[in-house]
Design a protein around this motif. Structure first.
Motif, mmCIF file in Angstrom:
data_model
loop_
_atom_site.group_PDB
_atom_site.id
_atom_site.type_symbol
_atom_site.label_atom_id
_atom_site.label_comp_id
_atom_site.label_asym_id
_atom_site.label_seq_id
_atom_site.Cartn_x
_atom_site.Cartn_y
_atom_site.Cartn_z
ATOM 1 N N HIS A 46 5.074 0.591 -34.050
ATOM 2 C CA HIS A 46 4.696 1.487 -35.059
ATOM 3 C C HIS A 46 3.524 2.450 -34.607
ATOM 4 C CE1 HIS A 46 4.561 2.793 -39.346
ATOM 5 N NE2 HIS A 46 3.164 2.505 -39.164
ATOM 6 N N LYS A 49 4.510 4.916 -32.529
ATOM 7 C CA LYS A 49 5.275 6.376 -33.181
ATOM 8 C C LYS A 49 4.270 7.143 -33.989
ATOM 9 C CE LYS A 49 8.212 6.738 -37.438
ATOM 10 N NZ LYS A 49 8.836 5.979 -38.437
ATOM 11 N N THR A 61 9.039 9.641 -30.979
ATOM 12 C CA THR A 61 9.022 9.311 -32.053
ATOM 13 C C THR A 61 10.184 8.659 -32.665
ATOM 14 O OG1 THR A 61 7.136 11.049 -32.853
ATOM 15 C CG2 THR A 61 8.633 10.163 -34.582
ATOM 16 N N THR A 64 11.044 5.303 -31.097
ATOM 17 C CA THR A 64 10.387 4.191 -31.856
ATOM 18 C C THR A 64 10.637 3.987 -33.356
ATOM 19 O OG1 THR A 64 8.404 5.857 -32.068
ATOM 20 C CG2 THR A 64 8.452 4.307 -30.252
ATOM 21 N N HIS A 65 11.466 5.118 -33.952
ATOM 22 C CA HIS A 65 11.769 4.801 -35.254
ATOM 23 C C HIS A 65 13.005 3.929 -35.235
ATOM 24 C CE1 HIS A 65 12.605 5.758 -39.347
ATOM 25 N NE2 HIS A 65 14.168 5.920 -38.982
ATOM 26 N N GLU A 68 11.401 0.330 -34.518
ATOM 27 C CA GLU A 68 10.928 -0.295 -35.618
ATOM 28 C C GLU A 68 11.841 -0.665 -36.961
ATOM 29 O OE1 GLU A 68 7.439 1.822 -37.245
ATOM 30 O OE2 GLU A 68 8.801 3.473 -37.984
#
Length: 653
Positions: A46, A49, A61, A64-65, A68
């Motif tokens: 997070h 991100k 981004t 990592t979205h 997470e």
């Protein structure tokens, strides 16, 4: 505002985050998944991100979205992280590291790898999640409102982050009421921005998921005190205790120990530390020069001056040690990469391997750590590939089918000792000797085990029957030894057939300071590294002999060692006051002994090492230089390379 100036901090924090994610995922794979570890991995993803979104790194981004989202399901208990999930997450961490590398240094990202790992993560998300027992519990009704107590620490503002981004994120979920508590601010005349605290009291609709609130603060959870409370109409809302952390969240800065640790460290560029070390080195040299100039003064007439110089010497030494400690890092920085490497290598070789480490807190100079990683990688790979047997072979030998590789570090005097061991098959003495004979290597009569084991460090030496993409080509062990010797270290092997092998690496704690023996050669002074010196003696009649026409050797008890005249080696004239009775300093380097013929022994001292190659040029037989107390430059003898340097013609006396 130009936010690009915060790039360096973001990339440094992201690298730490990747390490935390990898370590956490490996723990999840090797033990029963626990919420604390999942939270650590989630927070790291997070945080990356959030920073990537701020700086516009879209690929980071997006990846990592997905990461997470998968981890959020695990946090909520609606997904179990099985082996396939951990594999996909580890692969995503690798790809994420590549994307960050491209974002920092430029270049082309591996689009195929990115597409592949995104497809794997999406497939996991699209699949049926394994519900946990907790998910079957009756669902608690939503509160009327959420009350959030938020107190950011001063370090949050000084790190270049924007805490107001939290409020913007929360406002997207519904109407946000905010109240600022300035009671903790001192009077304006006493205001110190580094000590000032502001506390926010926030109210959100109860329809907002609690996870969404926690996610908004996840990237600053170690730089704030936080409390989230459910407020219901039938019960009065207690005033939030801003000093306490929500027990449902991972540890925050409200934890005194963690808070103290966060406030006690800062990021400093390595070049600034190096410049400081260099200045302190110059100060040490200046102090030594003052002390030497004062040696002839009357101690009674100049008592105050000499007392001040003695105090200056103590303070300078303390300052030098304190500044040198800034570059000292725990050896864990080198050890941390091996759990993942061992896992992947064991899978490729179809072996079962456990890694045990100890002494990770042992500190070593940053420069030494960076240069020792590659040799350690070679040693660990060899332990797994050559040392450990297959599970079937280990069962047949009455061993646990899971082999053990150990990595340990400990201080011994002014050195650090790192051991890489395994409980595998051990080395085969007869097989090594047979390979040595086949290659025509010189082996002493009735060699000791240590002499036999040392043969594996010969260039191109290998006992492997087949070549693999891991090892077996005879490339690596000679590089290991040469790299360790270049650091002023030593390496040795212990092995017992059927029980395993251990490679012992002994290294100096730092490359910037050296304990040396000062010797006179002609009118010049040289420094011989003290860790190489075995003994010094004045040869008696008949102890020096000439063989093969021009090779001189020194007889030491029952052995002969080559004798190198440093005056001839460095083309120096004889000293006008030379006694004619040379002294031999016996050193050990590259696993062999050598006697250095000098004119006189001057003593022992600690010197600040200067890089000669970067300031002048490379000189064979010299590893560096230092400045003595009288201002003269003294060269540091590279005993390891002297035997390979052809001596220059003797200068006229």
């Amino acid at each position: 505002m130009d936010i690009s100036r915060f790039h360096a901090a973001f990339f440094e924090e992201s690298r730490e985050g990747l390490q935390a994610m990898e370590a956490g995922l490996l723990r999840l794979e090797s033990a029963e998944p626990d919420l604390d570890t999942i939270n650590v991995v989630f927070r790291a993803a997070h945080s990356i991100k959030g920073g990537a979104a701020t700086f516009g790194f879209r690929a980071v981004t997006d990846l990592t979205h997905l990461l997470e989202t998968l981890l959020e399901e695990a946090r909520a208990g609606s997904r179990r992280l099985d082996g396939a999930s951990v594999d996909a997450l580890l692969e995503a961490v690798d790809v994420l590291g590549g994307l960050l590398q491209v974002a920092e240094h430029g270049g082309e990202a591996d689009g195929a790898a990115l597409n592949r790992v995104q497809a794997k993560l999406q497939a996991l998300l699209d699949g049926a999640a394994a519900p946990q027992a907790a998910a079957e519990a009756p669902e608690e009704s939503a509160p009327d409102k959420w009350r959030v107590g938020f107190t950011p620490e001063p370090s949050l503002f000084m790190s270049g982050n924007d805490p107001l981004r939290i409020f913007r994120d929360l406002a997207e979920h519904g109407e946000l009421e905010t109240t600022v508590d300035d009671a903790r601010l001192p009077p304006f005349s006493q205001l110190d921005p580094f000590e000032a605290h502001l506390a926010w009291d926030l109210m959100l609709p109860g329809s907002v998921p609690r996870d969404a609130i926690e996610d908004a603060f996840a990237w600053v959870d170690d730089q704030c005190a936080l409390e989230v409370e459910a407020v219901r109409a039938e019960t009065p809302a207690p005033a939030p205790s801003l000093a306490a952390a929500d027990p449902a969240l991972p540890a925050t800065a409200a934890d005194p120990a963690r808070h103290a640790e966060a406030d006690s460290s800062i990021r400093v560029a390595v070049n600034k530390v190096d410049a400081l070390i260099n200045l302190v080195g110059e100060l040490v040299i200046t102090q030594a020069m003052l002390t030497q100039r004062a040696e002839g003064l009357d101690p009674v007439a100049h008592e105050s001056l000499l007392s001040g110089l003695a105090q200056l010497e103590r303070n300078t030494r303390d300052l030098q040690e304190a500044v040198m400690s800034v570059r000292m890092l725990p050896v864990e920085f080198a050890f941390s990469r091996f759990p993942r490497m061992v896992r992947d290598l064991a899978a490729r070789l179809d072996k079962k391997v456990r890694l045990r480490t100890s002494g990770e807190a042992t500190e070593l100079d940053k420069g030494v750590i960076e240069k020792i990683v590659d040799p350690l990688v070679h040693l660990v790979r060899n332990s797994i590939d050559h040392g450990l047997e297959s599970p079937a072979e280990r069962r047949a030998a009455g061993k646990d089918e899971t082999g053990t590789v150990t990595l340990s570090a400990a201080h011994q005097g002014g050195h650090i000792v790192i051991e890489v061991g395994d409980d595998g098959r051990g080395m085969d003495r007869e097989r090594i000797l047979a390979k040595a004979a086949e290659r025509g290597l010189q082996v002493p009569d009735n060699p000791t085990d240590a002499q036999v084991w040392d043969l594996v460090f010969q260039p191109g030496f290998s006992t492997a029957d087949t070549l693999t993409d891991v090892s077996g080509r005879g490339v690596g062990m000679d590089v290991v030894k040469s790299n360790i010797l270049a650091l002023g270290g030593q390496v040795e092997v212990r092995s017992t057939k059927g029980a395993g092998s251990t490679v012992v690496v002994r290294l100096p704690l730092t490359l910037a300071i050296l304990d040396g023996m000062t010797v006179a050669v002609g009118e010049e002074v040289f420094i011989v590294p003290l860790n190489m010196v075995i003994e010094s003696l004045q040869p008696g009649p008949g102890q020096i002999r000439t063989i093969a026409g021009d090779t001189r050797v020194l007889r030491m008890r029952e052995d002969y060692v080559p004798l190198v005249n440093l005056r001839e080696q460095y083309r120096l004239p004889s000293a006008a006051n030379a006694s004619g009775n040379p002294i031999a300093v016996v050193v050990e380097a590259d696993g062999r002994r050598l006697a250095l013929e000098v004119d006189d022994l001057l003593g022992q001292q600690q010197v600040v090492v200067k890089n000669l190659e970067s300031n002048y040029r490379r000189i064979p037989g010299i590893s560096g230089a230092t400045i003595l107390g009288d201002g003269r430059v003294a060269l540091i003898v590279d005993a390891g390379s002297l035997g390979n340097v052809a001596p220059a013609p003797a200068a006229a006396a």
